[in-house]
Motif scaffolding. Structure first.
Motif, short mmCIF file in Angstrom:
data_model
loop_
_atom_site.label_atom_id
_atom_site.label_comp_id
_atom_site.label_asym_id
_atom_site.label_seq_id
_atom_site.Cartn_x
_atom_site.Cartn_y
_atom_site.Cartn_z
N LEU A 401 0.84 -1.22 0.09
CA LEU A 401 -0.02 -0.10 -0.07
C LEU A 401 0.76 1.27 0.20
O LEU A 401 1.92 1.52 0.76
CB LEU A 401 -1.00 -0.17 1.24
CG LEU A 401 -1.92 -0.94 1.42
CD1 LEU A 401 -2.61 -1.36 2.64
CD2 LEU A 401 -2.63 -1.41 0.22
N ARG A 404 -0.40 4.26 2.90
CA ARG A 404 -1.15 3.75 4.26
C ARG A 404 -0.26 2.98 4.99
O ARG A 404 0.21 1.72 4.28
CB ARG A 404 -2.45 3.20 4.18
CG ARG A 404 -3.24 2.83 5.42
CD ARG A 404 -4.42 2.47 5.10
NE ARG A 404 -4.43 0.87 4.86
CZ ARG A 404 -5.50 0.33 4.06
NH1 ARG A 404 -6.59 1.07 3.67
NH2 ARG A 404 -5.37 -0.98 3.64
N ASP A 514 -8.37 0.91 -1.46
CA ASP A 514 -7.19 1.26 -1.26
C ASP A 514 -6.67 2.59 -1.69
O ASP A 514 -7.47 3.17 -2.26
CB ASP A 514 -6.18 0.25 -1.45
CG ASP A 514 -6.34 -0.28 -2.91
OD1 ASP A 514 -6.79 0.73 -3.73
OD2 ASP A 514 -5.63 -1.34 -3.44
N ASP A 515 -5.39 2.67 -2.21
CA ASP A 515 -5.03 4.12 -2.94
C ASP A 515 -5.84 4.23 -4.36
O ASP A 515 -5.93 5.16 -4.77
CB ASP A 515 -3.61 3.96 -3.33
CG ASP A 515 -2.66 3.71 -2.04
OD1 ASP A 515 -3.23 3.81 -0.81
OD2 ASP A 515 -1.56 3.13 -2.02
#
Length: 599
Positions: A401, A404, A514-515
């Motif tokens: 990730l 994060r 997620d991203d």
């Protein structure tokens, strides 16, 4: 439209991808992570270059083509494509990279051989040879000789030697194929023998090499052809000069359509190490395994204070600076295209366990020419110290990730595995005090994970300490012997993971955003981990059914990429994927009936 129904040829130096119409659409030179001289796979189908003329491919075409058939010659890396036109005229194209023993060593030049012969009728063919350099930015300077063409750009010169009329090649003129012709693309060197004789000898000796290589493999009773094809392709993903094994041969094939999850995988990820070693060991492919262990040993030998990056270059490069390539529009036009991978900067603590799990083989395997020593153990102890120091610290996690950080359970799990295996190695070496020391470290990490990663309300371990989400990495708890398969905590975690992440017969890495948003496709290695977990808890028939279903998702040549669309079965992600190849091998070995059970 581009697809991943592609053949793979190579020889441990470089690799090339060839579509069902015998078009070379991807080939990096002079090595697996080099400049894509043929890059049409990432060209998006848009006209490029001089006067709108498309570049970045090498095609051998039959006029008025109507059908194709493509297959590997049995138990080899020699790819055969048969093309037929609308009138029934047909040709055969045989593609391979020479590989055989010569003068007591492996001959594996940076050379692609293409042999063409008429099969039926009076076919007319056209050859379009359009390499480019610097990711499509530069057209080569082209010169010609009586039987060759040279493609020149700073730092690399390629020579195409052929017995086909060079004028027809330069002008891309169609001509009648009445006799076999051959093409030998490689370094700018003059052949020492005749063109046709050289190509024929290379083909015969390469076919013999692969047949003998396969004959030495240990195979399961069931799914032998799937394992053989995965094993050969895994061998093609090796850069034998250093022993490195790339995660895939490509860059920037998206994990799902229009997601920008496009990464460069032409490097060596340490998270692959444990599963690669397990596959090579189960195949009894000791030479490749030992070379890979040598590569890992070189990384550990240069690690400062035991720190390991998640990914390294195939020549032990540590800086893999990521750039966007604006000269290529991407797979099906789905950019961006990336060169390099920012993951080398990440902190990913599972790598310590993966490396030591892999390295353990070198301390116990008496087949190796150079078994690991006490001095090697001391070097790996530095990695173990780093693992212990990081086991309860935030990292990017095994899924890297980018924005994060958490204390990921799978990372802590692998830190435990690092200390646990060091205890076993020390005991094997007779180092009683060091064994006791590492057992104490492992026990401490074990207790921390059981306390901080267990969610009593969910009745399961979670993907991070104190969290309430799940990821497929939790399935590895039984794989690395952190918990026994009959432990109620593992069984309840398995049930929770499959409820949250299973889609049909496929397994996602995680299901939270997620991203780049919420994942849309399944990650193939996670499905193999799930199958392994099912087998360990006794759900064998279900595991076999899922394994058969994922084998059915392979392309027409028996290969897998990184990801699969669970709704359509379409392959996505970089290709061919080492994680998926070792998944096929390891799962087949575990699930197959034993040889003594055959009727």
């Amino acid at each position: 439209m581009s697809s991943l129904d592609l053949g793979v040829v190579g020889n441990g130096t470089y690799g090339a991808l060839i579509d069902k119409w015998a078009r070379v659409v991807w080939c990096c030179l002079p090595r697996l992570d080099g400049d894509p001289v043929f890059y049409d796979l990432l060209n998006g189908g848009e006209p490029k270059g001089d006067g709108g003329r498309e570049r970045g491919f090498w095609s051998i075409e039959i006029e008025n083509a109507s059908s194709s058939r493509q297959y590997y010659r049995q138990n080899t890396a020699i790819l055969v494509t048969e093309l037929t036109d609308k009138d029934g005229n047909a040709i055969e194209i045989c593609d391979f990279a020479p590989r055989f023993t010569q003068r007591e060593r492996i001959f594996q030049p940076m050379t692609l051989v293409r042999r063409v012969r008429p099969l039926q009728g009076s076919p007319r063919v056209r050859v379009r040879m359009r390499p480019a350099f610097n990711y499509g930015l530069r057209e080569p300077d082209v010169t010609r000789g009586s039987n060759h063409m040279r493609f020149l750009h700073s730092g690399l010169a390629l020579r195409l030697t052929t017995n086909a009329p060079v004028t027809y090649l330069l002008d891309e003129t169609a001509f009648n194929l009445t006799n076999p012709i051959s093409f030998i693309l490689g370094p700018d060197e003059t052949l020492t023998g005749g063109i046709e004789d050289t190509a024929r000898q290379f083909e015969e000796r390469t076919e013999d090499y692969w047949a003998r290589w396969v004959r030495r493999l240990a195979l399961p009773l069931e799914w032998q052809q799937a394992v053989i094809r995965a094993a050969i392709t895994l061998k093609l993903c090796c850069f034998e000069e250093t022993g490195a094994i790339v995660a895939a041969m490509t860059t920037s094939i998206p994990e799902a359509a229009d997601t920008e999850r496009n990464w460069d995988y032409r490097f060596c990820w340490l998270r692959d190490a444990f599963f690669v070693i397990r596959a090579l060991n189960s195949l009894a492919e000791v030479e490749t395994m030992e070379n890979y262990l040598r590569y890992l040993g070189n990384i550990v030998g240069t690690a400062e204070n035991g720190h390991l990056q998640p990914v390294y270059g195939i020549g032990l490069e540590t800086h893999l600076v990521e750039h966007l390539v604006d000269t290529l529009s991407g797979y099906r036009g789905m950019g961006p295209v990336r060169r390099g991978n920012q993951a080398y900067e990440h902190f990913q603590h599972d790598v310590y366990g993966n490396v030591i799990l892999a390295a353990s083989q070198s301390f116990f395997d008496e087949r190796l020419l150079k078994p690991a020593t006490k001095a090697d153990f001391e070097r790996y102890e530095k990695v173990g110290e780093r693992a212990f120091a990081m086991h309860d610290q935030p990292d990017a996690g095994m899924w890297e990730l980018r924005t994060r950080a958490r204390v990921h359970t799978s990372s802590s799990l692998m830190c435990w595995a690092a200390c646990d295996r060091l205890a076993h190695i020390a005991e094997h070496l007779g180092l009683v005090e060091r064994s006791r020391y590492w057992r104490g470290k492992a026990d401490q990490i074990h207790a921390t994970i059981c306390k901080c990663a267990w969610n009593e309300e969910m009745g399961a371990f979670t993907e991070s300490f104190g969290g309430d989400q799940l990821d497929a990495g939790l399935l590895l708890m039984a794989e690395v012997n952190f918990l026994q398969p009959d432990d109620p905590r593992f069984r309840s975690t398995l049930l929770a993971v499959e409820k949250a992440l299973r889609r049909g017969h496929h397994m996602f890495r995680y299901a939270t955003a997620d991203d780049f948003g919420t994942p849309r496709n399944a990650f193939n290695i996670c499905t193999f981990w799930y199958i392994d977990a099912l087998t360990r808890v006794g759900r064998t028939e279900e595991a076999r059914e899922i394994f058969e279903s994922i084998l059915a998702c392979r392309n027409s040549l028996g290969l897998l990429s990184e990801d699969t669309d669970p709704a359509t079965g379409e392959l996505w992600g970089n290709y061919p994927q080492t994680y998926s190849l070792v998944g096929i091998i390891n799962t087949a070995m575990r699930l197959s009936r034993k040889w003594e059970e055959q009727v």
